[in-house]
Design a protein around this motif. Structure first.
Motif, mmCIF file in Angstrom:
data_model
loop_
_atom_site.group_PDB
_atom_site.id
_atom_site.type_symbol
_atom_site.label_atom_id
_atom_site.label_comp_id
_atom_site.label_asym_id
_atom_site.label_seq_id
_atom_site.Cartn_x
_atom_site.Cartn_y
_atom_site.Cartn_z
ATOM 1 N N ASP A 114 -15.929 -17.478 34.395
ATOM 2 C CA ASP A 114 -16.117 -16.289 33.571
ATOM 3 C C ASP A 114 -17.210 -15.415 34.187
ATOM 4 O O ASP A 114 -17.738 -15.722 35.250
ATOM 5 N N GLN A 115 -17.569 -14.351 33.495
ATOM 6 C CA GLN A 115 -18.534 -13.382 34.021
ATOM 7 C C GLN A 115 -19.920 -13.986 34.269
ATOM 8 O O GLN A 115 -20.649 -13.545 35.142
ATOM 9 N N THR A 116 -20.276 -15.027 33.497
ATOM 10 C CA THR A 116 -21.595 -15.655 33.665
ATOM 11 C C THR A 116 -21.579 -16.821 34.639
ATOM 12 O O THR A 116 -22.603 -17.445 34.859
ATOM 13 N N GLY A 117 -20.400 -17.139 35.203
ATOM 14 C CA GLY A 117 -20.312 -18.213 36.186
ATOM 15 C C GLY A 117 -19.887 -19.554 35.620
ATOM 16 O O GLY A 117 -19.838 -20.544 36.352
ATOM 17 N N ASN A 118 -19.552 -19.614 34.331
ATOM 18 C CA ASN A 118 -19.066 -20.864 33.746
ATOM 19 C C ASN A 118 -17.608 -21.088 34.127
ATOM 20 O O ASN A 118 -16.797 -20.160 34.051
ATOM 21 N N ARG A 119 -17.283 -22.305 34.511
ATOM 22 C CA ARG A 119 -15.921 -22.650 34.919
ATOM 23 C C ARG A 119 -14.968 -22.522 33.727
ATOM 24 O O ARG A 119 -15.289 -22.918 32.612
ATOM 25 N N GLY B 18 -7.976 -10.450 34.141
ATOM 26 C CA GLY B 18 -8.680 -11.702 33.875
ATOM 27 C C GLY B 18 -7.793 -12.871 33.516
ATOM 28 O O GLY B 18 -8.279 -13.927 33.125
ATOM 29 N N ILE B 19 -6.470 -12.734 33.690
ATOM 30 C CA ILE B 19 -5.545 -13.803 33.296
ATOM 31 C C ILE B 19 -5.417 -14.908 34.343
ATOM 32 O O ILE B 19 -4.772 -15.919 34.088
ATOM 33 N N LEU B 20 -6.010 -14.750 35.491
ATOM 34 C CA LEU B 20 -5.840 -15.698 36.595
ATOM 35 C C LEU B 20 -6.447 -17.060 36.268
ATOM 36 O O LEU B 20 -7.477 -17.147 35.607
ATOM 37 N N ARG B 21 -5.798 -18.115 36.760
ATOM 38 C CA ARG B 21 -6.246 -19.489 36.541
ATOM 39 C C ARG B 21 -6.048 -20.316 37.801
ATOM 40 O O ARG B 21 -5.285 -19.922 38.697
ATOM 41 N N LEU C 228 -11.424 -23.756 32.328
ATOM 42 C CA LEU C 228 -10.432 -24.804 32.502
ATOM 43 C C LEU C 228 -9.024 -24.218 32.452
ATOM 44 O O LEU C 228 -8.790 -23.171 31.831
ATOM 45 N N SER C 229 -8.104 -24.887 33.082
ATOM 46 C CA SER C 229 -6.731 -24.375 33.200
ATOM 47 C C SER C 229 -6.041 -24.162 31.865
ATOM 48 O O SER C 229 -5.180 -23.301 31.737
ATOM 49 N N ASP C 230 -6.404 -24.945 30.847
ATOM 50 C CA ASP C 230 -5.720 -24.788 29.562
ATOM 51 C C ASP C 230 -6.358 -23.724 28.666
ATOM 52 O O ASP C 230 -5.871 -23.451 27.585
ATOM 53 N N ASP C 231 -7.418 -23.075 29.132
ATOM 54 C CA ASP C 231 -8.064 -21.983 28.396
ATOM 55 C C ASP C 231 -7.296 -20.697 28.689
ATOM 56 O O ASP C 231 -7.329 -20.176 29.796
ATOM 57 N N THR C 232 -6.598 -20.204 27.694
ATOM 58 C CA THR C 232 -5.791 -18.993 27.882
ATOM 59 C C THR C 232 -6.464 -17.747 27.315
ATOM 60 O O THR C 232 -5.865 -16.680 27.283
ATOM 61 N N VAL C 233 -7.728 -17.887 26.883
ATOM 62 C CA VAL C 233 -8.418 -16.782 26.225
ATOM 63 C C VAL C 233 -9.512 -16.171 27.102
ATOM 64 O O VAL C 233 -9.615 -14.950 27.213
ATOM 65 N N THR C 234 -10.338 -17.005 27.719
ATOM 66 C CA THR C 234 -11.493 -16.523 28.484
ATOM 67 C C THR C 234 -11.038 -15.748 29.718
ATOM 68 O O THR C 234 -10.168 -16.196 30.458
#
Length: 166
Positions: free
Chosen positions: A120-125, A87-90, A127-133
């Motif tokens: 994410d799993q629910t379809g929410n975009r 899940g680390i892909l951006r 952002l590139s600076d989010d390193t957690v989701t």
């Protein structure tokens, strides 16, 4: 900080840039003089705050699709994080896509695909600076003539995506 793959536009440019005076001896020939120089470009790696920016740090969006006759965006979804590099892909990442058949045979589907967006799993975009989701779904650039072959190959087995390390 400017995250890798963040498309820079006139709308978000000032969020990432501050112009400052520096000693002329410290400025490389390829240094950016104004934000307009990187409009519709993306960094090829994360750029920390305070770094003097040069043209070599960015890629034009057009470079990604330049060799495609009719570029389109295709979606890919994983059922489990292990299928998509945890899940680390951006956005901005280059990936290689494989399928694994029921007999365990691994087959390449696509090499060096460019991720346009992740979700994410629910379809929410994400952002590139989010390193957690964790990214479960992604949009990639393909040539329209390759879409049918791409999805047929994915249907032949279980999806596996690996990130290309440049």
């Amino acid at each position: 900080r400017i995250p890798k793959g963040q498309l820079l536009t006139p709308e978000n440019c000032m969020q990432y840039f501050v112009q400052k005076e520096v000693d002329a001896a410290c400025i490389p020939q390829t240094a950016l003089q104004n934000p307009e120089q990187i409009k519709d470009m993306m960094p090829v790696f994360d750029i920390d705050e305070g770094v003097l920016l040069t043209t070599g740090m960015f890629i034009e969006k057009n470079e990604i699709t330049a060799e495609m006759k009719n570029p389109v965006i295709a979606g890919v979804k994983a059922e489990d994080l292990y299928q998509v590099a945890g899940g680390i892909l951006r956005a901005g990442d280059r990936i290689h896509i494989y399928t694994v058949s029921e007999s365990g045979e691994t087959m390449p589907v696509w090499n060096d695909a460019f991720i346009q967006q992740v979700f994410d799993q629910t379809g929410n975009r994400i952002l590139s600076d989010d390193t957690v989701t964790a990214a479960h779904r992604m949009n990639i650039y393909l040539d329209k003539e390759d879409v049918e072959r791409f999805y047929a190959a994915l249907a032949a087995g279980s999806l596996r995506i690996v990130e290309a390390c440049d």
